[in-house]
Design a protein around this motif. Sequence first.
Motif, PDB file in Angstrom:
ATOM      1  N   ALA A   2       0.836  -1.200   0.000  1.00 25.08           N
ATOM      2  CA  ALA A   2       0.000   0.000   0.000  1.00 25.08           C
ATOM      3  C   ALA A   2       0.870   1.249   0.000  1.00 25.08           C
ATOM      4  N   GLU A   3       0.353   2.285  -0.660  1.00 29.79           N
ATOM      5  CA  GLU A   3       1.075   3.547  -0.672  1.00 29.79           C
ATOM      6  C   GLU A   3       1.041   4.173   0.710  1.00 29.79           C
ATOM      7  N   GLU A   4       2.067   4.973   0.993  1.00 30.30           N
ATOM      8  CA  GLU A   4       2.118   5.686   2.263  1.00 30.30           C
ATOM      9  C   GLU A   4       1.030   6.751   2.299  1.00 30.30           C
ATOM     10  N   LYS A   5       0.445   6.955   3.470  1.00 33.32           N
ATOM     11  CA  LYS A   5      -0.588   7.985   3.631  1.00 33.32           C
ATOM     12  C   LYS A   5       0.027   9.363   3.411  1.00 33.32           C
ATOM     13  N   VAL A   6      -0.713  10.202   2.717  1.00 31.22           N
ATOM     14  CA  VAL A   6      -0.310  11.585   2.487  1.00 31.22           C
ATOM     15  C   VAL A   6      -1.321  12.479   3.192  1.00 31.22           C
ATOM     16  N   VAL A   7      -0.820  13.441   3.954  1.00 33.66           N
ATOM     17  CA  VAL A   7      -1.671  14.398   4.644  1.00 33.66           C
ATOM     18  C   VAL A   7      -1.482  15.751   3.980  1.00 33.66           C
ATOM     19  N   ALA A   8      -2.596  16.397   3.673  1.00 34.02           N
ATOM     20  CA  ALA A   8      -2.548  17.719   3.058  1.00 34.02           C
ATOM     21  C   ALA A   8      -3.593  18.608   3.716  1.00 34.02           C
ATOM     22  N   PHE A   9      -3.307  19.887   3.707  1.00 35.22           N
ATOM     23  CA  PHE A   9      -4.247  20.878   4.225  1.00 35.22           C
ATOM     24  C   PHE A   9      -4.592  21.825   3.086  1.00 35.22           C
ATOM     25  N   VAL A  10      -5.885  22.087   2.919  1.00 36.40           N
ATOM     26  CA  VAL A  10      -6.345  23.017   1.896  1.00 36.40           C
ATOM     27  C   VAL A  10      -6.982  24.201   2.612  1.00 36.40           C
ATOM     28  N   LEU A  11      -6.496  25.393   2.299  1.00 38.91           N
ATOM     29  CA  LEU A  11      -7.051  26.638   2.824  1.00 38.91           C
ATOM     30  C   LEU A  11      -7.767  27.315   1.679  1.00 38.91           C
ATOM     31  N   ALA A  12      -9.013  27.712   1.897  1.00 43.15           N
ATOM     32  CA  ALA A  12      -9.809  28.274   0.804  1.00 43.15           C
ATOM     33  C   ALA A  12     -10.376  29.637   1.169  1.00 43.15           C
ATOM     34  N   THR A  78      -2.741  24.868  -1.039  1.00 42.38           N
ATOM     35  CA  THR A  78      -2.612  23.501  -0.579  1.00 42.38           C
ATOM     36  C   THR A  78      -1.237  23.305   0.038  1.00 42.38           C
ATOM     37  N   LEU A  79      -1.233  22.706   1.229  1.00 43.97           N
ATOM     38  CA  LEU A  79       0.002  22.426   1.950  1.00 43.97           C
ATOM     39  C   LEU A  79       0.106  20.925   2.143  1.00 43.97           C
ATOM     40  N   ILE A  80       1.207  20.315   1.678  1.00 46.29           N
ATOM     41  CA  ILE A  80       1.443  18.898   1.853  1.00 46.29           C
ATOM     42  C   ILE A  80       2.308  18.725   3.107  1.00 46.29           C
ATOM     43  N   ALA A  81       1.841  17.929   4.058  1.00 48.64           N
ATOM     44  CA  ALA A  81       2.588  17.714   5.294  1.00 48.64           C
ATOM     45  C   ALA A  81       3.824  16.858   5.041  1.00 48.64           C
ATOM     46  N   ALA A  82       4.884  17.174   5.761  1.00 52.36           N
ATOM     47  CA  ALA A  82       6.141  16.419   5.632  1.00 52.36           C
ATOM     48  C   ALA A  82       6.134  15.215   6.545  1.00 52.36           C
TER      49      ALA A  82
END
Length: 82
Positions: A2-12, A78-82
């Motif tokens: 399985a692919e690693e989980k990706v966490v992102a934040f979207v500010l609108a 959009t911000l992708i968490a490290a």
Amino acid sequence: MAEEKVVAFVLAVTEIGKEYDVVEGIKDIARRTDVEVEAYVVYGEYDVAAKIVADGLKKVDKVVTMIRSLPGVMRTVTLIAA
């Protein structure tokens, strides 16, 4: 594997008075996809903040694109968490 989980934040930024409609639209996107999404009305420079947890960047991209196309959304960051 399985692919690693990706966490992102979207500010609108939304049109005036559309922030609650956009949050409901984001919650609908979460129900229609296999991606975990939380969305909140916030105060400050942005009107809506959403957290996306997905299996890979392709799914994040799909959800972000869906959010950007919601009626009332004027601009997103959009911000992708490290």
